[in-house]
Design an enzyme around this catalytic site. Structure first.
Site, PDB file in Angstrom:
ATOM      1  N   ASP A  15      83.368   6.551 111.546  1.00  0.00           N
ATOM      2  CA  ASP A  15      83.260   7.762 112.356  1.00  0.00           C
ATOM      3  C   ASP A  15      84.655   8.289 112.692  1.00  0.00           C
ATOM      4  OD1 ASP A  15      84.230   6.110 114.388  1.00  0.00           O
ATOM      5  OD2 ASP A  15      82.272   5.883 115.347  1.00  0.00           O
ATOM      6  N   GLN A  16      84.721   9.278 113.557  1.00  0.00           N
ATOM      7  CA  GLN A  16      85.994   9.910 113.908  1.00  0.00           C
ATOM      8  C   GLN A  16      86.957   8.922 114.573  1.00  0.00           C
ATOM      9  OE1 GLN A  16      85.488  13.418 116.237  1.00  0.00           O
ATOM     10  NE2 GLN A  16      87.608  14.066 116.006  1.00  0.00           N
TER      11      GLN A  16
END
Length: 144
Positions: A15-16
């Site tokens: 994810d980010q």
């Protein structure tokens, strides 16, 4: 029997924050159990051709530590229970190099026919039942 599947975390699974997104763990569980079934000389495709299906009816995952892109992870898969139409798989996801536990999970499945009616594997497919029953890991026998 504890089946081991090892692979590297792919970029798309993060994810980010650079961590493996939680939605990947059920997919990894599926990889572990599919490979375990294959090692037992069975295949989901062949079972389906014989008219028996194995849907997931319950899934639990406890996240303990984070994995990141390019980490090598290992899924330890074991059969925890085989009873009537019920089959339970248990999973530990570890960092391969340190054996640090990343997640622990469990999936419960029911054997059903093509009309989604529960079937007793012991009665309908005794050879498959016997193979799975022979590899159930009892509590206390879980060490790698």
């Amino acid at each position: 029997m504890i089946h081991k599947t090892t692979f590297r975390v792919r970029y798309k699974e993060t994810d980010q924050m650079g961590l493996v997104h939680h939605s990947n763990y059920p997919v990894w569980f599926e990889v572990g159990r599919t490979e375990m079934i294959r090692e037992l000389g069975l295949s989901y495709g062949e079972l389906e051709r014989q008219g028996i299906l194995l849907p997931v009816v319950d899934l639990h995952c406890r996240f303990i530590a984070s994995a990141r892109y390019d980490d090598e992870v290992k899924i330890l898969t074991r059969v925890g229970e085989v009873r009537g139409p019920k089959l339970v798989f248990q999973y530990d996801v570890q960092k391969a190099d340190t054996k640090d536990l990343l997640a622990r999970g469990k999936t419960t499945h029911l054997w059903v026919d093509t009309s989604m009616k529960r079937v007793s594997l012991k009665e309908t497919h005794p050879k498959v039942y016997q193979k799975l029953s022979a590899v159930v890991v009892r509590p206390g026998d879980e060490g790698e």
